[in-house]
Write an enzyme that holds these catalytic residues in place. Structure first.
Site, PDB file in Angstrom:
ATOM      1  CG  HIS A 171      -1.922  -1.122   1.190  1.00 30.23           C
ATOM      2  ND1 HIS A 171      -2.760  -1.378   2.259  1.00 30.23           N
ATOM      3  CD2 HIS A 171      -2.190  -2.078   0.262  1.00 30.23           C
ATOM      4  CE1 HIS A 171      -3.506  -2.446   1.981  1.00 30.23           C
ATOM      5  NE2 HIS A 171      -3.170  -2.883   0.779  1.00 30.23           N
TER       6      HIS A 171
ATOM      7  CG  HIS B 147      -7.505  -3.384  -2.074  1.00 31.26           C
ATOM      8  ND1 HIS B 147      -7.010  -2.325  -1.338  1.00 31.26           N
ATOM      9  CD2 HIS B 147      -6.745  -4.459  -1.740  1.00 31.26           C
ATOM     10  CE1 HIS B 147      -6.006  -2.742  -0.592  1.00 31.26           C
ATOM     11  NE2 HIS B 147      -5.823  -4.033  -0.819  1.00 31.26           N
TER      12      HIS B 147
ATOM     13  CG  HIS C 266       0.301  -9.375  -2.796  1.00 35.33           C
ATOM     14  ND1 HIS C 266       0.200  -8.038  -3.117  1.00 35.33           N
ATOM     15  CD2 HIS C 266      -0.626  -9.604  -1.833  1.00 35.33           C
ATOM     16  CE1 HIS C 266      -0.730  -7.477  -2.376  1.00 35.33           C
ATOM     17  NE2 HIS C 266      -1.255  -8.404  -1.594  1.00 35.33           N
TER      18      HIS C 266
END
Length: 311
Positions: free
Chosen positions: A77, A234, A261
């Site tokens: 983030h 997101h 990820h």
């Protein structure tokens, strides 16, 4: 040109998975420094470069490793916020093993960066141009980088929970799009997964206030969703942060289908393993204007959104 922060930025919170309190400070850094994390809770302090080849396999977050066993988790983030505001050089000190989750999005990091200001530096900026398509797959999931003149992200997800379901979104990331479209979208999970994660030592700092929790067709987090398609937004935010670990802005189209990820990191590894698939390109003023951080330096985030809405 390269850019850094005008002054230091401090944020405090708890880690999403560890539950450990953490104080994070972003410092200006010289040209060519890149993004580097420093674990100040260790003696002596340990630096970990924010680069793709320092990522180690981890569940549900991006985990950096200095190569000697010192790690830092959940960097995606803050990396997304730095990329989205066009910060190329920063030293980020952190007094724990995990970046604080704050509200579950990149917005608090973005707001802090824009509040302190962005400083242009007297050093040229280079971007990474993807020359040919590179792809990685795992079952039905895949991630792909293909040639483009600016960063585009195209993402698709499909969950059985009706509150999420099938979502897809494509976004040209130039000229503040990250701030307008993605920065405030929060991490999400299914209520059925929370207990399992906690049994495995994860989500210990998670609450309904720093994650969107869904149960079938219901959104359990107070206030509901910030966007009807907040989940896919997101995932695009995460991809922005994970792609920033390339070490320079990417000129490419990223396509993710049920990707996460680990898959995005595998994609970067595949890209850099093939020297014919990419090249360095010095940024001209015209090219710089197509990068994610272009045009955001003089705005606070609400002012930026209002300015673009008026166009």
């Amino acid at each position: 040109m390269q850019a850094t922060l005008k002054d230091t930025v401090t944020l405090q919170g708890v880690g999403l998975h560890s539950g450990a309190p953490a104080r994070l400070v972003m410092h200006p850094a010289r040209p060519g420094h890149g993004i580097v994390f420093r674990r100040t809770d260790l003696s002596p302090a340990v630096d970990i470069p924010a680069l793709w080849d320092h990522v180690t396999p981890s569940k549900l977050c991006t985990l950096l490793d200095n190569g000697l066993g010192v790690t830092l988790s959940t960097v995606e983030h803050v990396m997304a916020a730095l990329a989205g505001t066009g910060i190329h050089n920063a030293l980020i000190t952190i007094d724990g093993p995990e970046i604080p989750i704050l509200d579950g999005s990149a917005a608090p990091f973005v707001d802090a960066i824009l509040d302190t200001g962005i400083a242009r530096q007297a050093a040229p900026l280079r971007a990474i141009r993807v020359l040919r398509t590179v792809e990685v797959r795992e079952g039905e999931a895949f991630a792909r980088l293909s040639p483009a003149d600016h960063l585009e992200i195209d993402f698709e997800i499909d969950f059985t929970d009706a509150a999420i379901g099938h979502q897809e979104k494509r976004l040209d990331m130039a000229n503040g799009a990250f701030l307008r479209e993605l920065a405030d979208s929060r991490t999400f999970c299914r209520a059925s997964d929370v207990e399992a994660m906690r049994r495995n030592g994860l989500a210990l700092g998670g609450t309904y206030l720093n994650a969107v929790v869904v149960d079938g067709g219901r959104v359990l987090s107070p206030g509901g969703l910030r966007h009807a398609d907040e989940a896919v937004r997101h995932k695009m935010l995460d991809a922005t942060g994970d792609l920033a670990l390339a070490g320079a802005p990417l000129l490419a189209r990223y396509t993710g289908h049920r990707a996460g990820h680990a898959m995005t990191n595998r994609l970067l590894r595949a890209l850099f393993a093939d020297p014919t698939a990419w090249t360095w390109e010095r940024c001209t003023p015209e090219l710089e204007g197509r990068l994610p951080g272009a045009g955001v330096a003089d705005y606070a985030r609400p002012e930026l959104a209002a300015a673009f809405a008026a166009e």
